[in-house]
Design an enzyme around this catalytic site. Structure first.
Site, PDB file in Angstrom:
ATOM      1  CG  HIS A 174      34.545  46.000  44.542  1.00 58.26           C
ATOM      2  ND1 HIS A 174      34.251  44.894  43.784  1.00 58.26           N
ATOM      3  CD2 HIS A 174      35.344  46.779  43.778  1.00 58.26           C
ATOM      4  CE1 HIS A 174      34.861  44.988  42.612  1.00 58.26           C
ATOM      5  NE2 HIS A 174      35.530  46.123  42.582  1.00 58.26           N
ATOM      6  CE  LYS A 222      54.790   7.699  62.100  1.00 58.01           C
ATOM      7  NZ  LYS A 222      55.230   7.148  63.382  1.00 58.01           N
ATOM      8  CB  SER A 250      48.332  24.592  51.088  1.00 55.44           C
ATOM      9  OG  SER A 250      47.917  23.867  49.965  1.00 55.44           O
ATOM     10  CD  GLU A 257      32.429  43.002  46.234  1.00 50.76           C
ATOM     11  OE1 GLU A 257      31.531  43.875  46.163  1.00 50.76           O
ATOM     12  OE2 GLU A 257      33.251  42.798  45.319  1.00 50.76           O
ATOM     13  CB  CYS A 303      33.161  46.750  40.144  1.00 51.90           C
ATOM     14  SG  CYS A 303      34.514  47.861  39.730  1.00 51.90           S
TER      15      CYS A 303
END
Ligand code: GLN
Length: 539
Positions: free
Chosen positions: A507, A190, A13, A509, A381
Protein backbone atom coordinates in the site's frame (compact mmCIF):
# COMPACT_ATOMS: atom_id res chain seq x y z
CA UNK A 1 10.74 14.62 29.93
CA UNK A 2 7.90 15.07 27.44
CA UNK A 3 5.13 17.63 27.76
CA UNK A 4 1.57 16.60 26.97
CA UNK A 5 -1.21 18.17 24.95
CA UNK A 6 -4.51 16.37 25.43
CA UNK A 7 -7.16 16.89 22.76
CA UNK A 8 -10.77 16.12 23.55
CA UNK A 9 -13.84 16.70 21.44
CA UNK A 10 -17.21 18.15 22.33
CA UNK A 11 -20.70 18.83 20.96
CA UNK A 12 -20.60 16.54 17.91
CA UNK A 13 -18.35 13.89 16.47
CA UNK A 14 -16.47 14.34 13.18
CA UNK A 15 -15.63 17.85 14.28
CA UNK A 16 -12.06 17.66 12.99
CA UNK A 17 -10.30 16.68 16.20
CA UNK A 18 -7.86 14.41 14.39
CA UNK A 19 -6.91 17.07 11.87
CA UNK A 20 -6.59 19.62 14.69
CA UNK A 21 -4.24 17.32 16.63
CA UNK A 22 -2.23 16.71 13.46
CA UNK A 23 -2.10 20.43 12.68
CA UNK A 24 -0.90 21.23 16.21
CA UNK A 25 1.85 18.69 15.59
CA UNK A 26 2.87 20.52 12.43
CA UNK A 27 3.00 24.00 14.04
CA UNK A 28 5.11 22.69 16.91
CA UNK A 29 7.41 20.80 14.55
CA UNK A 30 7.81 24.11 12.69
CA UNK A 31 9.36 25.40 15.92
CA UNK A 32 12.04 22.74 15.78
CA UNK A 33 10.40 20.58 18.45
CA UNK A 34 10.20 16.80 18.36
CA UNK A 35 6.57 15.79 18.30
CA UNK A 36 4.70 12.54 18.49
CA UNK A 37 0.96 11.93 18.42
CA UNK A 38 -1.15 9.21 19.93
CA UNK A 39 -4.81 8.32 19.49
CA UNK A 40 -6.82 6.63 22.24
CA UNK A 41 -9.88 4.85 20.87
CA UNK A 42 -12.70 4.10 23.32
CA UNK A 43 -14.15 1.06 21.55
CA UNK A 44 -13.60 -2.51 22.76
CA UNK A 45 -12.18 -4.00 19.54
CA UNK A 46 -8.48 -4.67 19.97
CA UNK A 47 -7.85 -2.74 16.76
CA UNK A 48 -9.94 -1.51 13.81
CA UNK A 49 -8.48 -4.26 11.57
CA UNK A 50 -11.56 -6.44 11.69
CA UNK A 51 -14.07 -3.56 11.58
CA UNK A 52 -16.07 -2.76 8.47
CA UNK A 53 -14.95 0.41 6.68
CA UNK A 54 -18.60 1.47 7.06
CA UNK A 55 -17.97 1.65 10.80
CA UNK A 56 -14.55 3.09 10.83
CA UNK A 57 -13.33 4.25 7.44
CA UNK A 58 -9.87 3.28 6.31
CA UNK A 59 -7.61 1.06 8.40
CA UNK A 60 -4.25 2.79 8.52
CA UNK A 61 -1.15 0.59 8.71
CA UNK A 62 2.03 1.68 10.48
CA UNK A 63 5.56 0.64 9.50
CA UNK A 64 5.62 -1.94 12.29
CA UNK A 65 2.38 -3.44 11.03
CA UNK A 66 -0.23 -2.13 13.44
CA UNK A 67 -3.74 -1.76 12.03
CA UNK A 68 -4.83 1.61 13.36
CA UNK A 69 -7.29 4.45 13.24
CA UNK A 70 -7.27 6.62 10.13
CA UNK A 71 -6.37 9.67 12.20
CA UNK A 72 -2.83 8.26 12.29
CA UNK A 73 -2.76 8.95 8.58
CA UNK A 74 -3.46 12.63 9.25
CA UNK A 75 -0.75 12.68 11.91
CA UNK A 76 1.85 11.12 9.62
CA UNK A 77 0.96 13.31 6.66
CA UNK A 78 0.81 16.59 8.59
CA UNK A 79 3.85 16.05 10.80
CA UNK A 80 5.85 13.88 8.38
CA UNK A 81 6.67 11.21 10.93
CA UNK A 82 6.46 7.44 10.95
CA UNK A 83 4.37 6.33 13.89
CA UNK A 84 4.26 2.86 15.42
CA UNK A 85 1.81 0.61 17.22
CA UNK A 86 2.50 2.62 20.38
CA UNK A 87 0.65 5.53 18.79
CA UNK A 88 -2.83 4.00 18.89
CA UNK A 89 -4.57 1.93 21.51
CA UNK A 90 -8.13 0.97 22.32
CA UNK A 91 -10.15 0.16 25.42
CA UNK A 92 -10.00 -3.46 24.22
CA UNK A 93 -6.20 -3.46 24.31
CA UNK A 94 -6.14 -1.85 27.74
CA UNK A 95 -8.51 -4.40 29.25
CA UNK A 96 -6.72 -7.25 27.50
CA UNK A 97 -3.42 -6.17 29.06
CA UNK A 98 -4.87 -5.64 32.54
CA UNK A 99 -6.68 -8.99 32.51
CA UNK A 100 -3.52 -10.78 31.33
CA UNK A 101 -1.60 -9.21 34.23
CA UNK A 102 -4.32 -10.24 36.67
CA UNK A 103 -4.20 -13.84 35.42
CA UNK A 104 -0.43 -13.84 35.76
CA UNK A 105 -0.85 -12.82 39.39
CA UNK A 106 0.81 -9.43 39.00
CA UNK A 107 -1.65 -7.69 41.28
CA UNK A 108 -1.19 -9.91 44.33
CA UNK A 109 -4.69 -10.31 45.68
CA UNK A 110 -5.96 -6.83 44.84
CA UNK A 111 -9.43 -6.15 43.48
CA UNK A 112 -8.93 -4.98 39.90
CA UNK A 113 -10.75 -1.71 39.27
CA UNK A 114 -11.11 0.99 36.65
CA UNK A 115 -9.26 3.32 39.00
CA UNK A 116 -6.37 2.68 39.48
CA UNK A 117 -5.69 -0.42 37.36
CA UNK A 118 -7.25 0.58 34.07
CA UNK A 119 -6.22 4.23 34.39
CA UNK A 120 -2.66 3.21 35.30
CA UNK A 121 -2.45 1.05 32.20
CA UNK A 122 -3.67 3.99 30.09
CA UNK A 123 -1.21 6.43 31.66
CA UNK A 124 1.66 3.99 31.26
CA UNK A 125 0.93 3.75 27.53
CA UNK A 126 0.80 7.53 27.19
CA UNK A 127 4.14 7.97 29.01
CA UNK A 128 5.65 5.09 27.03
CA UNK A 129 5.11 6.70 23.63
CA UNK A 130 6.90 9.87 24.79
CA UNK A 131 9.89 7.90 26.08
CA UNK A 132 10.01 5.71 23.00
CA UNK A 133 10.24 8.67 20.65
CA UNK A 134 12.13 11.06 22.93
CA UNK A 135 9.46 13.61 22.09
CA UNK A 136 9.46 17.15 23.44
CA UNK A 137 5.72 17.10 23.06
CA UNK A 138 3.25 14.21 23.04
CA UNK A 139 -0.11 15.12 21.57
CA UNK A 140 -2.81 12.73 22.78
CA UNK A 141 -6.17 12.66 21.02
CA UNK A 142 -9.04 11.07 22.92
CA UNK A 143 -11.48 9.47 20.51
CA UNK A 144 -15.21 9.99 20.89
CA UNK A 145 -17.07 12.96 22.29
CA UNK A 146 -17.03 14.16 25.89
CA UNK A 147 -20.17 12.78 27.50
CA UNK A 148 -19.78 9.27 26.06
CA UNK A 149 -19.69 6.49 28.64
CA UNK A 150 -16.88 4.72 26.80
CA UNK A 151 -14.31 7.47 27.08
CA UNK A 152 -14.63 8.04 30.84
CA UNK A 153 -11.55 5.97 31.86
CA UNK A 154 -9.45 7.82 29.26
CA UNK A 155 -10.61 11.20 30.55
CA UNK A 156 -9.92 10.16 34.13
CA UNK A 157 -6.43 9.01 33.11
CA UNK A 158 -5.59 12.31 31.42
CA UNK A 159 -6.96 14.18 34.43
CA UNK A 160 -4.55 12.23 36.63
CA UNK A 161 -1.67 12.92 34.24
CA UNK A 162 -1.75 16.59 35.22
CA UNK A 163 -1.19 15.60 38.85
CA UNK A 164 1.51 13.11 37.88
CA UNK A 165 3.63 15.31 35.64
CA UNK A 166 2.63 18.79 36.80
CA UNK A 167 0.52 21.67 35.48
CA UNK A 168 3.38 23.24 33.49
CA UNK A 169 3.73 20.04 31.52
CA UNK A 170 0.13 19.41 30.52
CA UNK A 171 -2.45 21.31 28.59
CA UNK A 172 -6.01 20.44 27.60
CA UNK A 173 -7.36 21.42 24.20
CA UNK A 174 -11.09 20.97 23.67
CA UNK A 175 -12.33 20.97 20.08
CA UNK A 176 -15.99 21.95 19.77
CA UNK A 177 -18.48 23.05 17.18
CA UNK A 178 -20.54 26.25 17.00
CA UNK A 179 -23.85 25.53 15.27
CA UNK A 180 -25.34 28.24 13.05
CA UNK A 181 -29.02 29.03 13.38
CA UNK A 182 -30.25 30.03 9.97
CA UNK A 183 -33.45 31.80 11.16
CA UNK A 184 -31.60 34.32 13.32
CA UNK A 185 -28.29 34.16 11.45
CA UNK A 186 -26.23 33.51 14.52
CA UNK A 187 -23.62 31.15 15.82
CA UNK A 188 -24.44 29.48 19.11
CA UNK A 189 -22.01 28.88 21.95
CA UNK A 190 -24.33 27.06 24.36
CA UNK A 191 -23.41 23.51 23.30
CA UNK A 192 -19.75 24.44 23.80
CA UNK A 193 -20.51 25.74 27.28
CA UNK A 194 -22.33 22.52 28.16
CA UNK A 195 -19.58 20.39 26.84
CA UNK A 196 -16.98 22.31 28.85
CA UNK A 197 -19.21 21.92 31.92
CA UNK A 198 -19.21 18.20 31.31
CA UNK A 199 -15.41 18.18 31.16
CA UNK A 200 -15.17 20.24 34.32
CA UNK A 201 -17.46 17.76 36.06
CA UNK A 202 -14.77 15.19 35.30
CA UNK A 203 -12.11 17.44 36.81
CA UNK A 204 -10.68 18.79 33.58
CA UNK A 205 -10.61 22.52 32.91
CA UNK A 206 -9.63 23.09 29.28
CA UNK A 207 -7.04 25.77 28.50
CA UNK A 208 -7.78 26.00 24.81
CA UNK A 209 -11.10 25.85 23.02
CA UNK A 210 -10.78 25.27 19.28
CA UNK A 211 -14.16 26.46 18.05
CA UNK A 212 -14.97 24.87 14.71
CA UNK A 213 -17.56 26.68 12.69
CA UNK A 214 -18.82 27.10 9.17
CA UNK A 215 -19.07 30.88 9.69
CA UNK A 216 -16.82 33.70 10.85
CA UNK A 217 -16.51 33.82 14.63
CA UNK A 218 -16.64 37.43 15.91
CA UNK A 219 -14.47 38.82 18.71
CA UNK A 220 -17.59 39.20 20.84
CA UNK A 221 -18.28 35.53 20.52
CA UNK A 222 -14.69 34.70 21.40
CA UNK A 223 -15.00 36.82 24.55
CA UNK A 224 -18.26 35.12 25.40
CA UNK A 225 -16.76 31.64 25.07
CA UNK A 226 -13.74 32.78 27.11
CA UNK A 227 -15.96 34.09 29.90
CA UNK A 228 -18.38 31.19 30.09
CA UNK A 229 -15.76 28.51 29.72
CA UNK A 230 -13.19 30.26 31.93
CA UNK A 231 -10.51 30.27 29.25
CA UNK A 232 -8.25 33.21 28.38
CA UNK A 233 -9.46 34.96 25.19
CA UNK A 234 -6.14 34.02 23.58
CA UNK A 235 -7.03 30.40 24.31
CA UNK A 236 -10.20 30.57 22.23
CA UNK A 237 -9.15 29.68 18.71
CA UNK A 238 -11.74 29.91 15.97
CA UNK A 239 -11.31 27.40 13.18
CA UNK A 240 -13.46 28.04 10.15
CA UNK A 241 -14.24 25.35 7.63
CA UNK A 242 -11.73 25.25 4.79
CA UNK A 243 -11.72 23.33 1.53
CA UNK A 244 -8.00 22.84 2.02
CA UNK A 245 -7.23 20.34 4.76
CA UNK A 246 -3.56 21.28 4.79
CA UNK A 247 -4.46 24.90 5.52
CA UNK A 248 -5.53 24.03 9.06
CA UNK A 249 -2.00 24.36 10.58
CA UNK A 250 -1.75 27.84 9.05
CA UNK A 251 -5.18 28.86 10.37
CA UNK A 252 -4.25 27.69 13.86
CA UNK A 253 -0.82 29.30 13.71
CA UNK A 254 -2.22 32.59 12.46
CA UNK A 255 -4.81 32.53 15.25
CA UNK A 256 -1.90 32.40 17.71
CA UNK A 257 -2.25 28.82 18.91
CA UNK A 258 1.42 27.91 18.41
CA UNK A 259 2.62 30.79 20.57
CA UNK A 260 -0.07 30.16 23.14
CA UNK A 261 0.90 26.49 23.55
CA UNK A 262 4.63 27.32 23.58
CA UNK A 263 4.13 29.85 26.33
CA UNK A 264 1.78 27.71 28.40
CA UNK A 265 4.09 24.69 28.27
CA UNK A 266 7.35 26.73 28.37
CA UNK A 267 8.53 25.02 25.19
CA UNK A 268 12.02 25.91 24.03
CA UNK A 269 11.28 26.04 20.36
CA UNK A 270 12.74 28.31 17.70
CA UNK A 271 10.60 30.89 15.87
CA UNK A 272 8.13 28.99 13.69
CA UNK A 273 9.14 28.28 10.11
CA UNK A 274 6.07 27.40 8.10
CA UNK A 275 7.29 28.98 4.87
CA UNK A 276 7.52 25.67 3.00
CA UNK A 277 4.07 24.70 4.21
CA UNK A 278 2.65 28.09 3.17
CA UNK A 279 4.09 27.64 -0.32
CA UNK A 280 2.54 24.19 -0.48
CA UNK A 281 -0.90 25.48 0.53
CA UNK A 282 -0.57 28.36 -1.95
CA UNK A 283 0.09 25.90 -4.75
CA UNK A 284 -2.86 23.79 -3.61
CA UNK A 285 -5.10 26.85 -3.79
CA UNK A 286 -3.81 28.18 -7.11
CA UNK A 287 -5.95 27.46 -10.13
CA UNK A 288 -4.71 24.46 -12.08
CA UNK A 289 -5.91 22.25 -14.90
CA UNK A 290 -7.83 19.18 -13.80
CA UNK A 291 -7.06 15.52 -14.13
CA UNK A 292 -10.03 13.20 -13.80
CA UNK A 293 -9.26 9.94 -12.08
CA UNK A 294 -11.58 7.08 -11.22
CA UNK A 295 -11.36 5.25 -7.92
CA UNK A 296 -13.15 1.98 -8.58
CA UNK A 297 -14.02 0.54 -5.19
CA UNK A 298 -16.63 -1.01 -3.03
CA UNK A 299 -17.21 1.77 -0.49
CA UNK A 300 -17.44 4.64 -2.92
CA UNK A 301 -20.26 6.37 -1.06
CA UNK A 302 -17.88 6.50 1.88
CA UNK A 303 -14.80 8.41 0.88
CA UNK A 304 -13.14 7.95 4.28
CA UNK A 305 -12.63 4.29 3.36
CA UNK A 306 -10.04 5.40 0.79
CA UNK A 307 -8.70 8.43 2.63
CA UNK A 308 -4.98 7.78 2.07
CA UNK A 309 -5.50 6.91 -1.60
CA UNK A 310 -7.38 10.14 -2.17
CA UNK A 311 -4.73 12.18 -0.34
CA UNK A 312 -1.89 10.48 -2.23
CA UNK A 313 -3.53 11.40 -5.54
CA UNK A 314 -3.86 15.04 -4.39
CA UNK A 315 -0.22 15.14 -3.27
CA UNK A 316 1.00 13.90 -6.64
CA UNK A 317 -1.42 16.21 -8.46
CA UNK A 318 -0.16 19.32 -6.67
CA UNK A 319 3.47 18.35 -7.25
CA UNK A 320 2.72 18.16 -10.97
CA UNK A 321 0.58 21.30 -11.19
CA UNK A 322 -2.79 19.55 -11.51
CA UNK A 323 -5.99 19.47 -9.51
CA UNK A 324 -7.38 15.99 -9.08
CA UNK A 325 -11.04 15.44 -9.76
CA UNK A 326 -11.99 12.03 -8.41
CA UNK A 327 -14.78 10.07 -10.04
CA UNK A 328 -15.96 7.57 -7.41
CA UNK A 329 -17.18 4.47 -9.16
CA UNK A 330 -18.91 1.60 -7.41
CA UNK A 331 -17.35 -1.53 -8.87
CA UNK A 332 -20.62 -3.46 -8.55
CA UNK A 333 -22.27 -1.02 -10.97
CA UNK A 334 -19.82 -1.86 -13.76
CA UNK A 335 -20.91 -5.50 -13.45
CA UNK A 336 -24.48 -4.39 -14.15
CA UNK A 337 -23.58 -2.23 -17.13
CA UNK A 338 -23.91 0.92 -15.07
CA UNK A 339 -21.40 3.71 -14.42
CA UNK A 340 -19.47 3.08 -17.64
CA UNK A 341 -20.00 6.63 -18.88
CA UNK A 342 -18.22 7.82 -15.74
CA UNK A 343 -15.34 5.40 -16.19
CA UNK A 344 -14.98 6.37 -19.83
CA UNK A 345 -14.66 10.04 -18.88
CA UNK A 346 -11.43 9.62 -16.89
CA UNK A 347 -7.75 9.74 -17.76
CA UNK A 348 -6.59 7.36 -15.04
CA UNK A 349 -7.96 4.45 -13.02
CA UNK A 350 -7.11 3.47 -9.46
CA UNK A 351 -8.34 0.20 -8.03
CA UNK A 352 -7.66 0.28 -4.29
CA UNK A 353 -7.36 -2.53 -1.74
CA UNK A 354 -10.22 -4.62 -0.48
CA UNK A 355 -11.45 -7.89 0.94
CA UNK A 356 -14.26 -10.18 -0.13
CA UNK A 357 -15.81 -10.89 -3.49
CA UNK A 358 -18.36 -8.07 -3.75
CA UNK A 359 -17.40 -5.79 -6.64
CA UNK A 360 -14.36 -7.83 -7.68
CA UNK A 361 -15.72 -8.65 -11.16
CA UNK A 362 -16.39 -4.94 -11.70
CA UNK A 363 -12.82 -4.14 -10.71
CA UNK A 364 -11.59 -6.75 -13.18
CA UNK A 365 -13.71 -5.07 -15.89
CA UNK A 366 -12.19 -1.70 -14.99
CA UNK A 367 -8.69 -3.17 -15.28
CA UNK A 368 -9.58 -4.68 -18.64
CA UNK A 369 -10.90 -1.34 -19.87
CA UNK A 370 -7.73 0.44 -18.71
CA UNK A 371 -5.53 -2.15 -20.47
CA UNK A 372 -7.53 -2.12 -23.70
CA UNK A 373 -7.70 1.67 -23.89
CA UNK A 374 -4.08 2.22 -22.73
CA UNK A 375 -5.41 4.33 -19.85
CA UNK A 376 -2.99 4.71 -16.92
CA UNK A 377 -3.86 2.29 -14.12
CA UNK A 378 -2.63 1.99 -10.57
CA UNK A 379 -3.65 -1.10 -8.62
CA UNK A 380 -3.18 -1.19 -4.87
CA UNK A 381 -3.07 -4.61 -3.21
CA UNK A 382 -6.40 -6.11 -4.36
CA UNK A 383 -6.05 -3.69 -7.29
CA UNK A 384 -2.82 -5.46 -8.26
CA UNK A 385 -4.43 -8.87 -7.83
CA UNK A 386 -7.39 -8.04 -10.10
CA UNK A 387 -4.98 -6.58 -12.66
CA UNK A 388 -3.17 -9.94 -12.82
CA UNK A 389 -6.42 -11.92 -12.88
CA UNK A 390 -7.67 -9.81 -15.79
CA UNK A 391 -4.41 -10.35 -17.63
CA UNK A 392 -4.55 -14.10 -17.12
CA UNK A 393 -8.18 -14.32 -18.21
CA UNK A 394 -8.03 -12.12 -21.27
CA UNK A 395 -4.44 -12.31 -22.44
CA UNK A 396 -3.69 -15.94 -21.63
CA UNK A 397 -7.27 -17.10 -22.14
CA UNK A 398 -7.57 -18.72 -18.71
CA UNK A 399 -11.25 -17.92 -18.30
CA UNK A 400 -11.43 -19.28 -14.76
CA UNK A 401 -8.36 -17.39 -13.50
CA UNK A 402 -9.09 -16.05 -10.05
CA UNK A 403 -7.84 -15.56 -6.53
CA UNK A 404 -8.45 -18.46 -4.18
CA UNK A 405 -9.94 -15.83 -1.89
CA UNK A 406 -12.94 -15.79 -4.27
CA UNK A 407 -12.88 -19.20 -5.94
CA UNK A 408 -11.29 -22.12 -4.14
CA UNK A 409 -11.83 -24.56 -7.01
CA UNK A 410 -10.39 -22.69 -9.98
CA UNK A 411 -7.69 -24.45 -12.01
CA UNK A 412 -5.91 -21.13 -12.30
CA UNK A 413 -5.57 -19.72 -8.77
CA UNK A 414 -3.11 -17.13 -9.97
CA UNK A 415 -3.55 -15.34 -6.66
CA UNK A 416 -3.25 -17.74 -3.76
CA UNK A 417 -2.84 -17.82 0.00
CA UNK A 418 0.72 -17.21 1.17
CA UNK A 419 2.21 -20.32 2.80
CA UNK A 420 2.53 -18.62 6.18
CA UNK A 421 -1.19 -17.79 6.08
CA UNK A 422 -2.46 -21.31 5.45
CA UNK A 423 -2.77 -22.52 9.04
CA UNK A 424 -3.95 -19.35 10.73
CA UNK A 425 -7.30 -19.49 12.49
CA UNK A 426 -7.60 -15.96 13.91
CA UNK A 427 -8.82 -13.12 11.70
CA UNK A 428 -7.48 -10.18 13.71
CA UNK A 429 -3.88 -9.04 13.25
CA UNK A 430 -2.81 -12.16 11.35
CA UNK A 431 -2.14 -10.80 7.88
CA UNK A 432 1.23 -9.93 6.41
CA UNK A 433 1.43 -6.49 7.94
CA UNK A 434 3.79 -3.54 7.89
CA UNK A 435 7.12 -2.81 6.28
CA UNK A 436 8.84 -5.35 4.06
CA UNK A 437 11.66 -4.65 1.63
CA UNK A 438 11.03 -4.79 -2.10
CA UNK A 439 13.81 -5.10 -4.68
CA UNK A 440 13.15 -3.24 -7.92
CA UNK A 441 14.13 -4.65 -11.27
CA UNK A 442 16.08 -2.21 -13.47
CA UNK A 443 14.53 -1.24 -16.78
CA UNK A 444 10.98 -1.22 -15.44
CA UNK A 445 8.49 1.59 -14.88
CA UNK A 446 8.63 0.98 -11.14
CA UNK A 447 12.40 1.29 -11.08
CA UNK A 448 12.19 4.51 -13.08
CA UNK A 449 9.62 5.87 -10.64
CA UNK A 450 11.61 5.11 -7.51
CA UNK A 451 15.13 5.44 -8.95
CA UNK A 452 16.28 3.11 -6.23
CA UNK A 453 17.04 -0.59 -5.91
CA UNK A 454 15.43 -1.46 -2.60
CA UNK A 455 12.47 0.22 -0.96
CA UNK A 456 10.41 -0.50 2.16
CA UNK A 457 6.67 -0.52 1.75
CA UNK A 458 3.70 -1.26 4.02
CA UNK A 459 1.58 -4.37 3.58
CA UNK A 460 -1.78 -5.69 4.66
CA UNK A 461 -2.78 -8.87 2.84
CA UNK A 462 -3.15 -12.64 3.01
CA UNK A 463 -2.90 -13.54 -0.66
CA UNK A 464 -0.09 -13.17 -3.19
CA UNK A 465 0.73 -13.87 -6.80
CA UNK A 466 1.00 -17.65 -7.19
CA UNK A 467 4.57 -18.55 -8.20
CA UNK A 468 3.30 -21.58 -10.13
CA UNK A 469 1.98 -19.20 -12.80
CA UNK A 470 4.76 -16.66 -12.71
CA UNK A 471 6.64 -18.05 -15.71
CA UNK A 472 3.67 -18.13 -18.07
CA UNK A 473 2.43 -14.70 -17.04
CA UNK A 474 5.91 -13.29 -17.53
CA UNK A 475 6.30 -14.93 -20.93
CA UNK A 476 3.06 -13.27 -22.05
CA UNK A 477 4.12 -9.74 -21.14
CA UNK A 478 3.45 -9.22 -17.46
CA UNK A 479 6.55 -7.81 -15.78
CA UNK A 480 7.30 -8.53 -12.13
CA UNK A 481 9.19 -5.37 -11.40
CA UNK A 482 9.35 -5.61 -7.62
CA UNK A 483 10.20 -8.76 -5.68
CA UNK A 484 10.94 -9.67 -2.09
CA UNK A 485 14.73 -9.94 -1.54
CA UNK A 486 14.48 -13.77 -1.59
CA UNK A 487 12.50 -13.59 -4.88
CA UNK A 488 9.70 -15.54 -3.26
CA UNK A 489 7.00 -12.87 -3.36
CA UNK A 490 5.88 -10.64 -6.19
CA UNK A 491 5.56 -7.13 -4.81
CA UNK A 492 4.92 -5.18 -8.03
CA UNK A 493 3.52 -6.25 -11.38
CA UNK A 494 3.29 -4.14 -14.53
CA UNK A 495 1.97 -4.60 -18.04
CA UNK A 496 4.77 -4.32 -20.56
CA UNK A 497 2.82 -3.00 -23.53
CA UNK A 498 1.08 -0.18 -21.79
CA UNK A 499 1.99 3.45 -20.93
CA UNK A 500 1.46 2.82 -17.20
CA UNK A 501 -0.31 -0.18 -15.79
CA UNK A 502 1.26 -0.95 -12.44
CA UNK A 503 -0.05 -2.89 -9.46
CA UNK A 504 1.53 -3.19 -6.03
CA UNK A 505 0.93 -5.91 -3.48
CA UNK A 506 1.72 -3.28 -0.82
CA UNK A 507 0.00 0.00 0.00
CA UNK A 508 2.09 2.94 -1.24
CA UNK A 509 -0.71 5.30 -0.16
CA UNK A 510 0.44 5.07 3.45
CA UNK A 511 3.79 6.68 2.68
CA UNK A 512 2.78 9.69 0.62
CA UNK A 513 3.20 13.13 2.17
CA UNK A 514 1.70 16.42 0.96
CA UNK A 515 5.14 17.80 0.13
CA UNK A 516 6.65 14.42 -0.84
CA UNK A 517 4.31 12.51 -3.11
CA UNK A 518 4.91 8.78 -3.34
CA UNK A 519 7.07 7.87 -6.38
CA UNK A 520 4.46 5.50 -7.83
CA UNK A 521 1.58 7.95 -7.41
CA UNK A 522 3.83 10.57 -8.94
CA UNK A 523 4.65 8.38 -11.94
CA UNK A 524 0.98 7.45 -12.32
CA UNK A 525 -0.11 11.12 -12.33
CA UNK A 526 2.62 11.95 -14.84
CA UNK A 527 1.30 9.23 -17.11
CA UNK A 528 -2.22 10.63 -16.68
CA UNK A 529 -0.98 14.10 -17.57
CA UNK A 530 0.82 12.67 -20.59
CA UNK A 531 -2.47 11.20 -21.75
CA UNK A 532 -4.36 14.47 -21.20
CA UNK A 533 -1.74 16.42 -23.14
CA UNK A 534 -1.79 13.90 -25.95
CA UNK A 535 -5.58 14.08 -26.11
CA UNK A 536 -5.42 17.87 -26.28
CA UNK A 537 -2.87 17.70 -29.11
CA UNK A 538 -5.07 15.27 -31.01
CA UNK A 539 -8.15 17.51 -30.85
N1 GLN B 1 -7.94 -9.43 -0.01
C1 GLN B 1 -6.62 -9.38 -0.56
C2 GLN B 1 -5.63 -10.15 0.29
O1 GLN B 1 -5.87 -10.42 1.43
C3 GLN B 1 -6.17 -7.96 -0.76
C4 GLN B 1 -5.96 -7.22 0.53
C5 GLN B 1 -5.90 -5.73 0.34
O2 GLN B 1 -6.25 -5.22 -0.71
N2 GLN B 1 -5.47 -5.03 1.37
O3 GLN B 1 -4.57 -10.46 -0.17
Amino acid sequence: MSKYIFCTGGVVSSVGKGVTAAAIGRILKARGLTVTIQKLDPYINVDPGTMSPYQHGEVYVTIDGAETDLDLGHYERFVDIDLTRASNFTTGQVYNAVIAKERRGDFLGATIQTIPHITNEIKQRIVHVGKLTNADVVIVEIGGTVGDIESLPFLEAIRQMRRDVGPRNTIYVHVTFLPFIEATSELKTKPTQHSVNELRGLGIQPHVIVARSDHVVSDDLIDKIALFCDVEPAGVVPLGTTSYLYEVPLLLEDAGLGDYLSEALSLNGSPPDLSGWRDLVDSMKSSKPQARIAIVGKYTELHDAYMSVRESLYHAGVANGYDIDIEWIYAGDLEKDKGWEHLKSVDGVVVPGGFGYRGVEGKILAAQWARDTQTPYLGLCLGMQVMCIEYARNKLGWDDANSSEFDTRTKHPIIDLMPDQKNLADMGGTMRLGHYPCVLQPGTKSYDAYRSTTVDERHRHRFELNNAFRGELEASGLVFSGLSPDDRLVEIAEVRDHPFMVGTQFHPEFQSRPDKPHPLFNAFIQAVIGRIEQRELDT
